[in-house]
Design a protein around this motif. Structure first.
Motif, PDB file in Angstrom:
ATOM      1  N   SER A   1      45.776  58.667  61.003  1.00 18.25           N
ATOM      2  CA  SER A   1      46.923  58.319  60.159  1.00 18.25           C
ATOM      3  C   SER A   1      48.191  58.907  60.745  1.00 18.25           C
ATOM      4  O   SER A   1      48.172  60.002  61.324  1.00 18.25           O
ATOM      5  N   SER A   2      49.294  58.186  60.594  1.00 18.68           N
ATOM      6  CA  SER A   2      50.580  58.763  60.958  1.00 18.68           C
ATOM      7  C   SER A   2      50.921  59.866  59.951  1.00 18.68           C
ATOM      8  O   SER A   2      50.260  60.020  58.923  1.00 18.68           O
ATOM      9  N   ILE A   3      51.950  60.618  60.257  1.00 19.23           N
ATOM     10  CA  ILE A   3      52.367  61.743  59.405  1.00 19.23           C
ATOM     11  C   ILE A   3      53.678  61.397  58.705  1.00 19.23           C
ATOM     12  O   ILE A   3      54.572  60.794  59.295  1.00 19.23           O
ATOM     13  N   SER A   4      53.775  61.777  57.433  1.00 19.72           N
ATOM     14  CA  SER A   4      55.019  61.618  56.673  1.00 19.72           C
ATOM     15  C   SER A   4      55.506  62.979  56.206  1.00 19.72           C
ATOM     16  O   SER A   4      54.733  63.933  56.124  1.00 19.72           O
ATOM     17  N   LEU A   5      56.789  63.039  55.898  1.00 16.13           N
ATOM     18  CA  LEU A   5      57.396  64.275  55.396  1.00 16.13           C
ATOM     19  C   LEU A   5      57.764  64.093  53.934  1.00 16.13           C
ATOM     20  O   LEU A   5      58.214  63.019  53.513  1.00 16.13           O
ATOM     21  N   PHE A   6      57.570  65.160  53.145  1.00 14.42           N
ATOM     22  CA  PHE A   6      57.759  65.107  51.698  1.00 14.42           C
ATOM     23  C   PHE A   6      58.584  66.298  51.228  1.00 14.42           C
ATOM     24  O   PHE A   6      58.599  67.356  51.871  1.00 14.42           O
ATOM     25  N   ALA A   7      59.229  66.134  50.073  1.00 16.07           N
ATOM     26  CA  ALA A   7      59.989  67.239  49.473  1.00 16.07           C
ATOM     27  C   ALA A   7      60.197  66.944  47.997  1.00 16.07           C
ATOM     28  O   ALA A   7      60.031  65.799  47.539  1.00 16.07           O
ATOM     29  N   ALA A   8      60.557  67.978  47.247  1.00 16.60           N
ATOM     30  CA  ALA A   8      60.925  67.803  45.848  1.00 16.60           C
ATOM     31  C   ALA A   8      62.132  66.875  45.762  1.00 16.60           C
ATOM     32  O   ALA A   8      62.924  66.795  46.712  1.00 16.60           O
ATOM     33  N   PRO A   9      62.281  66.131  44.668  1.00 14.65           N
ATOM     34  CA  PRO A   9      63.348  65.121  44.578  1.00 14.65           C
ATOM     35  C   PRO A   9      64.737  65.621  44.953  1.00 14.65           C
ATOM     36  O   PRO A   9      65.471  64.929  45.672  1.00 14.65           O
ATOM     37  N   ALA A  10      65.118  66.811  44.490  1.00 14.78           N
ATOM     38  CA  ALA A  10      66.465  67.306  44.776  1.00 14.78           C
ATOM     39  C   ALA A  10      66.679  67.490  46.275  1.00 14.78           C
ATOM     40  O   ALA A  10      67.718  67.116  46.832  1.00 14.78           O
ATOM     41  N   LEU A  11      65.665  68.052  46.951  1.00 11.09           N
ATOM     42  CA  LEU A  11      65.785  68.276  48.386  1.00 11.09           C
ATOM     43  C   LEU A  11      65.667  66.966  49.155  1.00 11.09           C
ATOM     44  O   LEU A  11      66.421  66.716  50.105  1.00 11.09           O
ATOM     45  N   SER A  12      64.749  66.111  48.749  1.00 12.86           N
ATOM     46  CA  SER A  12      64.560  64.847  49.470  1.00 12.86           C
ATOM     47  C   SER A  12      65.788  63.948  49.377  1.00 12.86           C
ATOM     48  O   SER A  12      66.126  63.239  50.322  1.00 12.86           O
ATOM     49  N   SER A  13      66.484  63.975  48.228  1.00 11.49           N
ATOM     50  CA  SER A  13      67.679  63.143  48.089  1.00 11.49           C
ATOM     51  C   SER A  13      68.763  63.576  49.067  1.00 11.49           C
ATOM     52  O   SER A  13      69.612  62.777  49.469  1.00 11.49           O
TER      53      SER A  13
END
Length: 305
Positions: A169-181
């Motif tokens: 699988s490829s890799i994705s990056l994630f964060a809490a909504p405030a940081l991701s926005s």
């Protein structure tokens, strides 16, 4: 063969594996005196000392190390034959011991083991997590039937183990909504010097990810190293930093941990392997895991529904 008594060789092997005559005697249900005498007989027949005796402890001599390597191969083969002869009847549960590298996401691990649970006969599944290096040792000692991991064994173990690729699988990056926005606009340049959560388990995809960051001229700001694939996502949910996870479980990660996917990185992939002993296993559960490879995208989608 005139110089080798296999029973005596087995006693020596057990002493070497257990580290002392007393412990080996306890396992073998013999007296230490009897075991010591049998060891002395073997050493006399072979014409060389197998152990150095120092302050009540035993240390293999160079000759002993050589004999032990042969004994290890002999009695592991005997154990494999015994396992074959002791296969339970079709009406009894099938025992399957699976080692799972701690760096593998648990939802993926479940779907990789699911084919064994789908066998027509009852299956008693036992899963153990840990570092790949330690699990490989347990696999070599026949304490595990198969190992699911994100890395192949070292070349020095190539003769002992066999690795089969199961999924990628490829890799994705994630964060809490405030940081991701804040990070989604201008991705990936927006990641420069932002707080990053990384695994401390030396997962192969992390090395690829670091090289990708370097190629993108992104300076990494590691704020925490976590050795648990679930705990790192909890830190991410609390806004401590952004983290990486396989794209194949993107929807599940977002739903369970209330985070947002910042973006996918197709150039960085996590590849998962099943590692078995080089000698083919007769366990149907092992065969199911090796030859029935689930479509992880489809399986996880059904789980979420």
């Amino acid at each position: 063969m005139d110089h080798i008594n296999l029973r005596h060789l087995h006693y020596f092997w057990m002493i070497a594996r257990n580290g002392s005559i007393v412990r080996a005697a306890d396992v073998l249900k013999l007296s230490p005196q009897t075991l010591s005498g049998q060891l002395a007989t073997l050493e006399a027949n072979l014409g060389n000392a197998l152990f150095l005796r120092r302050n009540r402890s035993l240390q293999l001599t160079n000759f002993g190390q050589t004999v032990f390597s042969y004994a290890e191969e002999i009695f592991q083969s005997v154990q494999a034959l015994d396992d074959l002869l002791q296969q339970p009847p079709e009406t009894r549960p099938l025992n399957l011991s699976v080692g799972i590298a701690a760096s593998i996401h648990k939802l993926i691990a479940y779907h990789l083991t699911a084919p064994a649970l789908a066998l027509p006969r009852p299956v008693h599944l036992r899963c153990q997590t840990g570092e790949t290096s330690e699990l490989l040792k347990r696999l070599g000692r026949r304490e595990l039937d198969i190992l699911l991991t994100d890395r192949q064994p070292d070349f020095k173990d190539a003769g002992q183990f066999r690795a089969t690729q199961l999924a990628s699988s490829s890799i994705s990056l994630f964060a809490a909504p405030a940081l991701s926005s804040r990070l989604m606009p201008g991705f990936p340049a927006s990641l420069d010097r932002e707080p990053f959560l990384t695994t401390s388990l030396n997962a192969p995809y992390i090395n690829e990810l670091m090289n990708w960051f370097a190629a993108q001229r992104i300076r990494i700001n590691v704020v925490a190293e976590v050795d648990d694939s679930a705990l790192i996502k909890v830190f991410g949910r609390e806004g401590v930093g952004y983290f990486a996870a396989p794209t194949v479980i993107r929807e599940e990660v977002c739903r369970q941990y209330e985070v947002t996917c910042i973006g996918a990185i197709e150039q960085v992939r996590e590849t998962l392997y099943a590692v078995t002993r080089a000698r083919a296993s007769s366990n149907p559960g092992v065969a199911a895991l090796l030859h029935t490879r689930p479509d992880l995208d489809d399986s996880i989608e059904k789980t979420e529904q």
